[in-house]
Design a protein around this motif. Structure first.
Motif, PDB file in Angstrom:
ATOM      1  N   LEU A 188      10.185  -9.818   9.380  1.00  0.00           N
ATOM      2  CA  LEU A 188       9.268  -9.272   8.080  1.00  0.00           C
ATOM      3  C   LEU A 188       9.343  -7.899   8.102  1.00  0.00           C
ATOM      4  O   LEU A 188       9.822  -7.335   7.375  1.00  0.00           O
ATOM      5  CB  LEU A 188       8.139  -9.836   8.372  1.00  0.00           C
ATOM      6  CG  LEU A 188       6.898  -9.433   7.349  1.00  0.00           C
ATOM      7  CD1 LEU A 188       7.503  -9.394   5.833  1.00  0.00           C
ATOM      8  CD2 LEU A 188       5.562  -9.970   7.324  1.00  0.00           C
ATOM      9  N   ASN A 189       9.305  -7.147   9.368  1.00  0.00           N
ATOM     10  CA  ASN A 189       9.201  -5.850   9.541  1.00  0.00           C
ATOM     11  C   ASN A 189      10.660  -5.232   8.915  1.00  0.00           C
ATOM     12  O   ASN A 189      10.614  -4.125   8.305  1.00  0.00           O
ATOM     13  CB  ASN A 189       9.083  -5.283  10.852  1.00  0.00           C
ATOM     14  CG  ASN A 189       7.699  -5.566  11.561  1.00  0.00           C
ATOM     15  OD1 ASN A 189       6.860  -6.057  10.938  1.00  0.00           O
ATOM     16  ND2 ASN A 189       7.694  -5.568  12.798  1.00  0.00           N
ATOM     17  N   ARG A 190      11.712  -5.935   9.275  1.00  0.00           N
ATOM     18  CA  ARG A 190      13.081  -5.244   8.880  1.00  0.00           C
ATOM     19  C   ARG A 190      13.450  -5.557   7.399  1.00  0.00           C
ATOM     20  O   ARG A 190      14.201  -4.764   6.743  1.00  0.00           O
ATOM     21  CB  ARG A 190      14.175  -5.785   9.822  1.00  0.00           C
ATOM     22  CG  ARG A 190      13.993  -5.104  11.078  1.00  0.00           C
ATOM     23  CD  ARG A 190      15.106  -5.471  12.201  1.00  0.00           C
ATOM     24  NE  ARG A 190      14.959  -6.934  12.735  1.00  0.00           N
ATOM     25  CZ  ARG A 190      15.451  -7.927  12.173  1.00  0.00           C
ATOM     26  NH1 ARG A 190      16.617  -7.777  11.432  1.00  0.00           N
ATOM     27  NH2 ARG A 190      15.464  -9.145  12.708  1.00  0.00           N
ATOM     28  N   TRP A 191      12.777  -6.686   6.946  1.00  0.00           N
ATOM     29  CA  TRP A 191      13.396  -7.369   5.563  1.00  0.00           C
ATOM     30  C   TRP A 191      12.416  -6.743   4.541  1.00  0.00           C
ATOM     31  O   TRP A 191      12.885  -6.864   3.257  1.00  0.00           O
ATOM     32  CB  TRP A 191      13.599  -8.620   5.622  1.00  0.00           C
ATOM     33  CG  TRP A 191      14.810  -8.888   6.351  1.00  0.00           C
ATOM     34  CD1 TRP A 191      15.013  -9.245   7.685  1.00  0.00           C
ATOM     35  CD2 TRP A 191      16.420  -8.878   5.819  1.00  0.00           C
ATOM     36  NE1 TRP A 191      16.311  -9.367   8.094  1.00  0.00           N
ATOM     37  CE2 TRP A 191      17.046  -9.379   7.079  1.00  0.00           C
ATOM     38  CE3 TRP A 191      16.742  -8.391   4.391  1.00  0.00           C
ATOM     39  CZ2 TRP A 191      18.439  -9.374   6.866  1.00  0.00           C
ATOM     40  CZ3 TRP A 191      18.385  -8.658   4.217  1.00  0.00           C
ATOM     41  CH2 TRP A 191      18.839  -9.082   5.474  1.00  0.00           C
ATOM     42  N   TRP A 192      11.331  -6.289   4.836  1.00  0.00           N
ATOM     43  CA  TRP A 192      10.222  -5.962   3.809  1.00  0.00           C
ATOM     44  C   TRP A 192      10.618  -4.971   3.136  1.00  0.00           C
ATOM     45  O   TRP A 192      10.917  -5.207   1.625  1.00  0.00           O
ATOM     46  CB  TRP A 192       8.891  -5.843   4.321  1.00  0.00           C
ATOM     47  CG  TRP A 192       8.149  -5.263   3.267  1.00  0.00           C
ATOM     48  CD1 TRP A 192       7.332  -4.020   2.979  1.00  0.00           C
ATOM     49  CD2 TRP A 192       7.336  -6.133   2.152  1.00  0.00           C
ATOM     50  NE1 TRP A 192       6.469  -4.002   1.910  1.00  0.00           N
ATOM     51  CE2 TRP A 192       6.402  -5.368   1.443  1.00  0.00           C
ATOM     52  CE3 TRP A 192       7.385  -7.445   2.133  1.00  0.00           C
ATOM     53  CZ2 TRP A 192       5.562  -5.801   0.489  1.00  0.00           C
ATOM     54  CZ3 TRP A 192       6.547  -8.020   0.878  1.00  0.00           C
ATOM     55  CH2 TRP A 192       5.865  -7.378   0.266  1.00  0.00           C
ATOM     56  N   TRP A 193      11.042  -3.796   3.452  1.00  0.00           N
ATOM     57  CA  TRP A 193      11.236  -2.389   2.548  1.00  0.00           C
ATOM     58  C   TRP A 193      12.593  -2.792   1.857  1.00  0.00           C
ATOM     59  O   TRP A 193      12.731  -2.574   0.478  1.00  0.00           O
ATOM     60  CB  TRP A 193      11.161  -1.207   3.391  1.00  0.00           C
ATOM     61  CG  TRP A 193       9.756  -1.043   3.859  1.00  0.00           C
ATOM     62  CD1 TRP A 193       9.289  -1.183   5.007  1.00  0.00           C
ATOM     63  CD2 TRP A 193       8.764  -0.389   3.061  1.00  0.00           C
ATOM     64  NE1 TRP A 193       7.993  -0.740   4.915  1.00  0.00           N
ATOM     65  CE2 TRP A 193       7.661  -0.367   3.746  1.00  0.00           C
ATOM     66  CE3 TRP A 193       8.718   0.013   1.589  1.00  0.00           C
ATOM     67  CZ2 TRP A 193       6.536   0.214   3.290  1.00  0.00           C
ATOM     68  CZ3 TRP A 193       7.658   0.289   1.158  1.00  0.00           C
ATOM     69  CH2 TRP A 193       6.621   0.464   2.092  1.00  0.00           C
ATOM     70  N   PRO A 194      13.675  -3.286   2.535  1.00  0.00           N
ATOM     71  CA  PRO A 194      14.815  -3.386   1.843  1.00  0.00           C
ATOM     72  C   PRO A 194      14.832  -4.450   0.537  1.00  0.00           C
ATOM     73  O   PRO A 194      15.480  -4.305  -0.616  1.00  0.00           O
ATOM     74  CB  PRO A 194      15.975  -3.932   2.904  1.00  0.00           C
ATOM     75  CG  PRO A 194      15.443  -3.425   3.915  1.00  0.00           C
ATOM     76  CD  PRO A 194      13.785  -3.398   3.912  1.00  0.00           C
TER      77      PRO A 194
END
Ligand code: FAQ
Length: 317
Positions: A188-194
């Motif tokens: 979730l941390n890696r995919w949220w902003w993208p």
């Protein structure tokens, strides 16, 4: 004979009445160009989007997970084909469209230039990436161009299955061991902003929106759709017991929406312009797949030519 002014009036009247524009209808050249750009970018996104998940088919943790992921990736190929067909109705060939992708002239969604590092990424991609795609595509079911709208109706049905399979993976991991839950949080941390970047630049920077909204290609703006996605997803993250990596995320009673932090727009434009983590490898793999498939296209063409010749012969007889 009708002149361009009359034709444009008829075109606008159709839009005002909420009627579809169909392939044989007259349309302004810029409307055609905008649609070719958007539909083909969408098609390219679907087929490039097969790569990050395709990497996990052989590594899925069970036979059931493997079968589901395989079906999902096949669906993406199908979506690409519907969309290429819709773009072709505007008078551009499949070869030209693929050439634009392979030479880097055409864009595809920034999201597919990020790595899928763990199995939890399959959950996050389904939940967030497909979730964002649906928000955009539900709107596009009402787009003004008939073939694009009809392709979207079918795609949305499949996309909601994709979103659910991703969320189900997240549910399993979030309810699993502490290590599994940490893996889900990391994804979730890696995919949220993208994922938030998928909706495009903010409205004030979106050069195509004014025309696209006027022509009812887009019915909602980039920022409106992004807000809708955030508002819907917060409760889903809470249900999982996961934390969205945005310290500024806060319900705003007055607006009736969540407030959120600023997207890193420098990262967004870097990825869009070809300088993301995986842009190079995604194109390289796609071009290789196209070249390796040349024999299939040659065989199909030879078969079609033989069939046409046989049919012409039987007509003469
Ligand atoms: N990535 O003026 P705007 C999926 C470009 S499908 C890359 O706001 P517009 C399913 C834009 O093209 C995901 N480029 O543009 C799946 C324009 O450049 P240009 C794909 C981007 O068109 C799930 C420039 O920036 N969905 O995920 C991006 O009015 C899982 C200025 O932007 C679609 O394509 C971006 N994120 O609005 C598959 C939906 N954003 O061409 C596998 C259809 C903007 O002028 C696994 N497309 N750009 O040089 C749309 O709704 C619109 O095209 C937007 C952009 C909303 C994406």
């Amino acid at each position: 004979m009708e002149n361009t002014v009359q034709l444009e009036e008829q075109f606008n009247a159709k839009l005002d009445k909420g009627e579809f524009i169909e392939p044989k209808d007259w349309m302004p050249e810029k409307y055609r160009k905008t649609l070719i750009r958007q539909i083909s970018q969408h098609a390219h996104s679907e087929i490039i989007g097969m790569q990050p998940e395709g990497n996990w088919i052989t590594r899925a943790p069970s036979l059931r997970r493997k079968a589901v992921l395989l079906a999902k990736v096949q669906d993406e190929a199908g979506h690409g084909l519907y969309l290429y067909s819709a773009a072709e109705t505007m008078g551009i060939s499949r070869d030209e469209l693929l050439d634009q992708l392979h030479t880097g002239k055409a864009k595809y969604s920034s999201i597919f230039n990020y790595q899928t590092l763990t199995w939890a990424d399959m959950g996050a991609v389904g939940w967030l990436v497909d979730g964002a795609a649906i928000i955009n595509q539900v709107m596009l079911q009402r787009t003004s161009y008939g073939p694009y709208s009809r392709a979207m109706v079918r795609i949305c049905k499949e996309e909601s299955f994709h979103q659910r399979q991703g969320y189900e993976i997240m549910c399993a991991l979030a309810a699993g061991t502490p290590e599994q839950k940490a893996m889900a949080q990391d994804a979730l941390n890696r995919w949220w902003w993208p994922t938030l970047m998928m909706f495009g630049p903010k409205d004030s920077e979106s050069k195509n929106s004014t025309d696209s909204i006027r022509w009812k290609i887009k019915r909602e703006t980039n920022d409106e759709l992004r807000q809708k996605f955030i508002d819907r997803t917060v409760a889903q993250a809470e249900h999982l017991g996961l934390v969205i990596p945005d310290p500024e995320l806060k319900w705003n009673e007055e607006r009736g929406h969540y407030d959120s932090g600023e997207i890193n727009w420098e990262e967004f434009w870097n990825v869009v312009e070809g300088r993301g983590p995986c842009n190079h490898i995604r194109l390289k793999v796609r071009v290789a797949a196209h070249e390796n498939g040349a024999w299939v296209r040659e065989a199909a063409n030879a078969y079609a030519a033989k069939k046409a010749k046989r049919e012409a012969g039987s007509l003469v007889a």
